[in-house]
Design an enzyme around this catalytic site. Structure first.
Site, PDB file in Angstrom:
ATOM      1  N   CYS A 161       0.847  -1.193   0.000  1.00 58.49           N
ATOM      2  CA  CYS A 161       0.000   0.000   0.000  1.00 58.49           C
ATOM      3  C   CYS A 161       0.890   1.253   0.000  1.00 58.49           C
ATOM      4  O   CYS A 161       1.597   1.508  -0.969  1.00 58.49           O
ATOM      5  CB  CYS A 161      -0.961  -0.055   1.187  1.00 58.49           C
ATOM      6  SG  CYS A 161      -2.200   1.261   1.210  1.00 58.49           S
ATOM      7  N   ASP A 218      -9.248  -2.979  -7.416  1.00 60.92           N
ATOM      8  CA  ASP A 218      -8.761  -1.960  -6.488  1.00 60.92           C
ATOM      9  C   ASP A 218      -9.393  -0.616  -6.850  1.00 60.92           C
ATOM     10  O   ASP A 218      -9.105  -0.055  -7.915  1.00 60.92           O
ATOM     11  CB  ASP A 218      -7.235  -1.879  -6.578  1.00 60.92           C
ATOM     12  CG  ASP A 218      -6.618  -1.031  -5.471  1.00 60.92           C
ATOM     13  OD1 ASP A 218      -7.256  -0.063  -5.035  1.00 60.92           O
ATOM     14  OD2 ASP A 218      -5.483  -1.350  -5.063  1.00 60.92           O
ATOM     15  N   HIS A 250      -7.966  -3.918  -3.189  1.00 64.78           N
ATOM     16  CA  HIS A 250      -6.782  -3.379  -2.526  1.00 64.78           C
ATOM     17  C   HIS A 250      -6.491  -4.215  -1.273  1.00 64.78           C
ATOM     18  O   HIS A 250      -7.384  -4.794  -0.663  1.00 64.78           O
ATOM     19  CB  HIS A 250      -7.033  -1.919  -2.137  1.00 64.78           C
ATOM     20  CG  HIS A 250      -5.809  -1.194  -1.697  1.00 64.78           C
ATOM     21  ND1 HIS A 250      -4.811  -0.810  -2.572  1.00 64.78           N
ATOM     22  CD2 HIS A 250      -5.410  -0.772  -0.476  1.00 64.78           C
ATOM     23  CE1 HIS A 250      -3.863  -0.187  -1.907  1.00 64.78           C
ATOM     24  NE2 HIS A 250      -4.202  -0.151  -0.633  1.00 64.78           N
TER      25      HIS A 250
END
Length: 283
Positions: A161, A218, A250
């Site tokens: 991330c 995502d 995600h």
């Protein structure tokens, strides 16, 4: 029927134990699927590295009794170096690597004790300059070079991330790396004083091979962003590549969260190990 799939603990007891074992407040409650990698057979610990304006705390793990292991820097999500990131280090150590996860927000605040994600983003993450992060990662490599357990001349980086974006940036910053693996890190966006460049702007100049692991579903990283990154990479010579997992969202590797998708996470981990092995980091 009692669920004994977690070392004899009931599911309720297992989740209760997880909640008390170092996961960030903002990610509670912890999922029962969470992976806990034991430390037996490993040397694990913490250290502090002298850096500009302070001492950088790091968590490290490596195979017990072994020296000169190839080194992997592990870059945190927005939630800091909590138990998930430490577990990733132990997984890498079990694969034969020395892994180091630095607390890259330590000057700005302890995000593990903040329960609200928006507060983390506004009061901590937004105040962290890329230049500071890259310098701290340089310091980690320099420190590792003084330790017998690591071969800092054979080094890679992976991040998740927020850390996925940093993995791209550090690969551009330090061409001496052998390889990088970026998990669903943002590729483009507005520039600011703290974030002057995005991975897309640096892609054509990359020389370090980066493997990008991304989810098709995502919501924060659309497919056209990935396509633009692929086009920019094609103008360079890094040999970077993408794997996009159909239907994955995600944070699909984050086994402690509802976003976890086991098939994509396990395949991505196998690809990470193969990528590092194929680019000078075989153990």
């Amino acid at each position: 029927m009692t669920d004994t799939s977690h070392g004899g603990l009931t599911r309720r007891a297992f989740v209760t134990a997880l909640a008390a074992s170092g996961f960030a407040l903002a990610v509670q409650p912890i999922a029962a699927e969470t992976i806990l990698t034991p430390a037996d057979g490993l040397d694990t610990g913490t250290a502090r590295i002298a850096v500009a304006s302070g001492e950088l705390p790091v968590y490290h793990a490596r195979p017990a009794g072994r020296g000169d292991c190839p080194l992997i820097l592990v870059v945190q999500e927005i939630f800091g170096v909590h138990e998930y990131i430490r577990d990733v280090c132990r997984r890498l150590a079990r694969a034969g690597y020395a892994a180091i996860a630095p607390e890259l927000y330590f000057r700005q605040g302890d995000v593990s004790q903040i329960a609200d994600v928006q507060t983390i983003l506004k009061d901590v993450v937004a105040r962290v300059p890329d230049a500071q992060v890259l310098a701290d990662l340089d310091a980690c490599l320099a420190w590792a070079g003084t330790q017998k357990f690591a071969d800092a001349g054979r080094a890679g980086i992976t991040g998740f991330c927020w850390g996925g974006r940093i993995a791209w940036l550090y690969a551009a910053h330090n061409p001496r790396l052998q390889a990088a693996v970026a998990w669903y890190g943002r590729l483009e966006g507005a520039s600011s004083a703290n974030t002057p460049q995005q991975p897309l702007q640096l892609a054509s100049t990359l020389t370090v091979p980066v493997l990008g692991l991304y989810g098709e579903a995502d919501q924060g990283i659309p497919q056209d962003s990935i396509e633009r990154m692929k086009a920019a990479l094609a103008q360079g010579r890094s040999g970077s590549a993408f794997v996009v997992y159909p239907g994955a969202s995600h944070a699909f590797h984050a086994d402690y969260r509802p976003s976890y998708q086991q098939a994509a996470a396990e395949d991505g981990w196998k690809r990470l190990l193969a990528w590092f092995a194929a680019h000078g980091l075989a153990v």
